[in-house]
Design a protein around this motif. Sequence first.
Motif, PDB file in Angstrom:
ATOM      1  N   GLY A  44     -19.388 -37.630 -17.102  1.00 28.09           N
ATOM      2  CA  GLY A  44     -18.684 -37.639 -15.498  1.00 28.09           C
ATOM      3  C   GLY A  44     -19.543 -38.055 -14.617  1.00 28.09           C
ATOM      4  O   GLY A  44     -21.077 -37.575 -14.651  1.00 28.09           O
ATOM      5  N   TRP A  45     -19.378 -38.689 -13.597  1.00 25.71           N
ATOM      6  CA  TRP A  45     -20.502 -39.245 -12.521  1.00 25.71           C
ATOM      7  C   TRP A  45     -19.809 -39.452 -11.242  1.00 25.71           C
ATOM      8  O   TRP A  45     -18.352 -39.282 -11.190  1.00 25.71           O
ATOM      9  N   VAL A  46     -20.700 -39.619 -10.110  1.00 22.59           N
ATOM     10  CA  VAL A  46     -20.083 -39.502  -8.824  1.00 22.59           C
ATOM     11  C   VAL A  46     -20.576 -40.763  -8.044  1.00 22.59           C
ATOM     12  O   VAL A  46     -21.729 -41.221  -8.379  1.00 22.59           O
ATOM     13  N   ALA A  47     -19.677 -41.270  -7.289  1.00 25.63           N
ATOM     14  CA  ALA A  47     -19.921 -42.730  -6.514  1.00 25.63           C
ATOM     15  C   ALA A  47     -19.069 -42.657  -5.357  1.00 25.63           C
ATOM     16  O   ALA A  47     -18.129 -41.992  -5.314  1.00 25.63           O
ATOM     17  N   ALA A  48     -19.257 -43.889  -4.697  1.00 27.76           N
ATOM     18  CA  ALA A  48     -18.314 -43.821  -3.530  1.00 27.76           C
ATOM     19  C   ALA A  48     -17.126 -44.049  -3.930  1.00 27.76           C
ATOM     20  O   ALA A  48     -16.566 -44.665  -4.972  1.00 27.76           O
ATOM     21  N   CYS A  49     -16.063 -43.347  -3.265  1.00 23.46           N
ATOM     22  CA  CYS A  49     -14.540 -43.588  -3.746  1.00 23.46           C
ATOM     23  C   CYS A  49     -13.834 -44.924  -3.714  1.00 23.46           C
ATOM     24  O   CYS A  49     -13.047 -45.056  -4.525  1.00 23.46           O
ATOM     25  N   TRP A  50     -14.505 -45.731  -3.155  1.00 24.42           N
ATOM     26  CA  TRP A  50     -13.840 -47.049  -3.221  1.00 24.42           C
ATOM     27  C   TRP A  50     -14.332 -47.926  -4.257  1.00 24.42           C
ATOM     28  O   TRP A  50     -13.702 -49.043  -4.421  1.00 24.42           O
ATOM     29  N   TYR A  51     -15.325 -47.336  -5.205  1.00 25.50           N
ATOM     30  CA  TYR A  51     -15.854 -48.304  -6.179  1.00 25.50           C
ATOM     31  C   TYR A  51     -14.915 -48.769  -7.103  1.00 25.50           C
ATOM     32  O   TYR A  51     -15.458 -49.648  -8.038  1.00 25.50           O
ATOM     33  N   ARG A  89     -20.782 -21.651 -14.559  1.00 27.81           N
ATOM     34  CA  ARG A  89     -21.630 -22.439 -14.133  1.00 27.81           C
ATOM     35  C   ARG A  89     -20.959 -23.461 -13.078  1.00 27.81           C
ATOM     36  O   ARG A  89     -19.916 -23.799 -13.217  1.00 27.81           O
ATOM     37  N   TYR A  90     -21.540 -24.059 -12.087  1.00 29.38           N
ATOM     38  CA  TYR A  90     -21.021 -24.645 -10.991  1.00 29.38           C
ATOM     39  C   TYR A  90     -21.106 -26.084 -11.237  1.00 29.38           C
ATOM     40  O   TYR A  90     -21.962 -26.751 -11.572  1.00 29.38           O
ATOM     41  N   LEU A  91     -19.860 -26.899 -10.985  1.00 28.70           N
ATOM     42  CA  LEU A  91     -20.200 -28.375 -10.934  1.00 28.70           C
ATOM     43  C   LEU A  91     -20.566 -28.832  -9.675  1.00 28.70           C
ATOM     44  O   LEU A  91     -20.249 -28.468  -8.681  1.00 28.70           O
ATOM     45  N   SER A  92     -21.786 -29.620 -10.041  1.00 28.10           N
ATOM     46  CA  SER A  92     -22.422 -30.107  -8.647  1.00 28.10           C
ATOM     47  C   SER A  92     -23.050 -31.517  -9.100  1.00 28.10           C
ATOM     48  O   SER A  92     -22.689 -32.108 -10.112  1.00 28.10           O
ATOM     49  N   PHE A  93     -23.638 -32.130  -8.109  1.00 27.63           N
ATOM     50  CA  PHE A  93     -24.341 -33.075  -8.081  1.00 27.63           C
ATOM     51  C   PHE A  93     -25.437 -33.486  -7.151  1.00 27.63           C
ATOM     52  O   PHE A  93     -25.407 -32.638  -6.119  1.00 27.63           O
ATOM     53  N   ASP A  94     -26.369 -34.387  -7.363  1.00 28.21           N
ATOM     54  CA  ASP A  94     -27.306 -34.502  -6.289  1.00 28.21           C
ATOM     55  C   ASP A  94     -27.877 -35.966  -6.118  1.00 28.21           C
ATOM     56  O   ASP A  94     -27.451 -36.655  -7.176  1.00 28.21           O
ATOM     57  N   TRP A  95     -28.657 -36.182  -5.051  1.00 27.69           N
ATOM     58  CA  TRP A  95     -29.452 -37.509  -5.436  1.00 27.69           C
ATOM     59  C   TRP A  95     -29.978 -37.941  -6.506  1.00 27.69           C
ATOM     60  O   TRP A  95     -31.055 -37.284  -6.668  1.00 27.69           O
ATOM     61  N   ASP A  96     -29.518 -39.186  -7.082  1.00 30.05           N
ATOM     62  CA  ASP A  96     -30.298 -39.346  -8.425  1.00 30.05           C
ATOM     63  C   ASP A  96     -30.846 -40.672  -8.363  1.00 30.05           C
ATOM     64  O   ASP A  96     -31.552 -40.905  -9.385  1.00 30.05           O
ATOM     65  N   ASP A  97     -30.798 -41.364  -7.000  1.00 28.26           N
ATOM     66  CA  ASP A  97     -31.709 -42.645  -6.992  1.00 28.26           C
ATOM     67  C   ASP A  97     -31.110 -43.702  -7.954  1.00 28.26           C
ATOM     68  O   ASP A  97     -31.907 -44.520  -8.682  1.00 28.26           O
ATOM     69  N   ARG A  98     -30.033 -43.816  -8.567  1.00 32.12           N
ATOM     70  CA  ARG A  98     -29.322 -44.687  -9.463  1.00 32.12           C
ATOM     71  C   ARG A  98     -28.250 -45.445  -8.730  1.00 32.12           C
ATOM     72  O   ARG A  98     -27.701 -45.021  -7.738  1.00 32.12           O
ATOM     73  N   TYR A  99     -28.363 -46.584  -9.079  1.00 29.73           N
ATOM     74  CA  TYR A  99     -27.481 -47.733  -8.121  1.00 29.73           C
ATOM     75  C   TYR A  99     -26.973 -48.615  -9.501  1.00 29.73           C
ATOM     76  O   TYR A  99     -27.174 -48.850 -10.441  1.00 29.73           O
ATOM     77  N   SER A 100     -25.341 -49.029  -8.939  1.00 29.32           N
ATOM     78  CA  SER A 100     -24.908 -49.995  -9.796  1.00 29.32           C
ATOM     79  C   SER A 100     -24.077 -51.029  -8.981  1.00 29.32           C
ATOM     80  O   SER A 100     -23.456 -50.536  -7.928  1.00 29.32           O
ATOM     81  N   TRP A 101     -24.732 -52.106  -9.217  1.00 30.85           N
ATOM     82  CA  TRP A 101     -24.425 -53.297  -8.045  1.00 30.85           C
ATOM     83  C   TRP A 101     -24.413 -52.679  -6.724  1.00 30.85           C
ATOM     84  O   TRP A 101     -23.646 -52.891  -5.808  1.00 30.85           O
ATOM     85  N   GLY A 102     -25.793 -52.292  -6.553  1.00 33.38           N
ATOM     86  CA  GLY A 102     -25.885 -51.717  -5.099  1.00 33.38           C
ATOM     87  C   GLY A 102     -25.323 -50.593  -4.606  1.00 33.38           C
ATOM     88  O   GLY A 102     -25.535 -50.183  -3.429  1.00 33.38           O
ATOM     89  N   VAL A 103     -24.529 -49.896  -5.363  1.00 33.50           N
ATOM     90  CA  VAL A 103     -23.706 -48.552  -4.927  1.00 33.50           C
ATOM     91  C   VAL A 103     -24.476 -47.425  -5.788  1.00 33.50           C
ATOM     92  O   VAL A 103     -24.691 -47.429  -6.883  1.00 33.50           O
ATOM     93  N   PRO A 104     -24.946 -46.388  -4.692  1.00 32.46           N
ATOM     94  CA  PRO A 104     -25.615 -45.273  -5.544  1.00 32.46           C
ATOM     95  C   PRO A 104     -24.453 -44.237  -6.354  1.00 32.46           C
ATOM     96  O   PRO A 104     -23.199 -44.267  -5.935  1.00 32.46           O
ATOM     97  N   TRP A 105     -25.184 -43.963  -7.588  1.00 34.01           N
ATOM     98  CA  TRP A 105     -24.297 -42.976  -8.202  1.00 34.01           C
ATOM     99  C   TRP A 105     -25.124 -41.930  -8.735  1.00 34.01           C
ATOM    100  O   TRP A 105     -26.349 -42.139  -8.644  1.00 34.01           O
TER     101      TRP A 105
END
Length: 596
Positions: free
Chosen positions: A485-492, A560-576
């Motif tokens: 699972g991954w996290v990105a801008a909701c509009w993506y 264990r807690y479900l979390s995320f943090d800054w990963d410096d990954r991009y897809s078509w200019g969108v961080p995820w």
Amino acid sequence: MKHVLRWGMAAALVVTALGAPSAEAQDHAGSCPDYHVMYDRFVHGLEGNDLGLAVQHRGAFSATLPGNSLGAFRASFEACQPAIETDVRTTRDGQLVLFHDTHVGLALEPTFDPERGTGPNPALSSLDYRDLERKPLLTKDRKPTSFEVPTLDQLLQTAENMHAPTLMHLDVKEPDQAVRIARTIADFESSHPDSHMSQRVVLKLPMSEYPTPGDWQAALDRAGVHRTIMVLPMMNPGVAAALDAFPGKGSVPRSQEALRAWTEAPSTLAPAVEVLIKDSSDVRSTKHVFSEFGDYQTPKSRDPGNAEPGSMAQMAFTVLASGKPLGNFVPLPDRMLWETRSFSGYTVPNIGGDHRPLNVTRAFYNADGRCCYALDDKRSTSKYAREAQDLRANIAWQADMGVRLFTVDDSDSVHTYLSENNILDRASVPSPRRAAAESRSWLYWQLQGMRIPNESRVTLKGWGGGASHTWQGQVCLFNWRDQPGWVAACWYDKESGYSPEMEISVVNDHFMRIKNVFDQQCLATHPGDWDLVYWQANCDDPRTLWSRTANDEYRDVDGRYLSFDWDDRYSWGVPWAYAHLTEQSTGSWSTWSFDV
């Protein structure tokens, strides 16, 4: 008695919150029995028969009308409700007000969080009335309204101005104020002789405060109240224990003496008696019955001899044997009543019982406004009641136990049921109406033959719904078939082919499952793997279960807690970033809100 009812969807009754009644309400009000008829039916019409009616708890509140507001009471009056019930409490400066909770956070403080228990939540008794006047009552979605906490005087004046047909049951939460409340009613009647207010108001009082009608009348005489003020005497295990702490006459327990005294009282003083019964476990001879509200054991006889001596069941049957109507409360989960947001599929905190998260569809707010408790948390075995179950939300069981006065939030569904089973007092309720679908009432769903909802489609948003310019707005959890699972801008999802739309549901009343709608896979964790969470097809795997905390955090079966943090990954200019697990909460990075 028949137990199978089916109704189509019904529109909500629309009433004006303030000012003149709507045209629909005026037309309906034209067919209302007036309060003289309501009084006569309550005092004489229910005695010695199987007819019943509902008392609308907190008034006709809705998504826009707060409970226990003058708007909700006006709506009840306009809808010809036979009776309402509201709680009477006192402020620090002694004002008699109509207020449900012991604390004001849930009803008056927009920044109070009932699930976290944070924010202002002072006790009502610690505030003066002028403090309440500055705080508008809130809707269920925590928005201010034009209504304020009403006083008892305002309710009486409103009922008189509207020529309200509805009787008013006052649950006296501070019994030492009962005589003062009675004086308020008598004084109003003295200044408004044509109001007959003493025939329109009933005081609900525990028998332990006034063990006999003579005790009540003597208290009124001492206070100079020379009118008959009606009482709905109430018995429950706590009241019985308080009475029996003192010896009765001879070998008869004092609780039995009090019950007998009140059942023998004139109906003009005590038209009915309320006894708290929760199940049939103290009934000796029963048979199994199925209803649309669930299975239960019904008494083969309502003779007092068919119940354990001294039990609440025997006391209830004793009331019936006297000919007086029996009253009881019908608890309906109120966390989701008139909820305009997501109302099912998730758990809420349980601050009572075993403190495990609780299915929102079974959750009640506590008396101090905090969320939440389940009915089972309030069961308590005593010599007066085994309370093996709590069946009070099963109105078919209540009717079979002989209850004829149902105090309930959803009075319309009770009237529907009583009408279809030919035990509704039609003189009091000539035109029963169906409940509104948007009320989120258990009774409504069950009368439709529907199961209680247990899923909602949502988007799970990181940072508790917060946003970041760097992340290009709010961020959502996304699916990736058979992958992490991954996290990105909701509009993506608009161009990605992926979807942030999830289905949340409750499993075994305490856990949640997160399923992506795109391909029906569930979010799971692997033992020993902290770096990733996965979408998998086997949704029955225990590792797909999550616990939701009061802070909107999600913990897997290992805690264990479900979390995320800054990963410096991009897809078509969108961080995820990949969602991952942490041993401890990481604050906002572990906080997830859901939007419908």
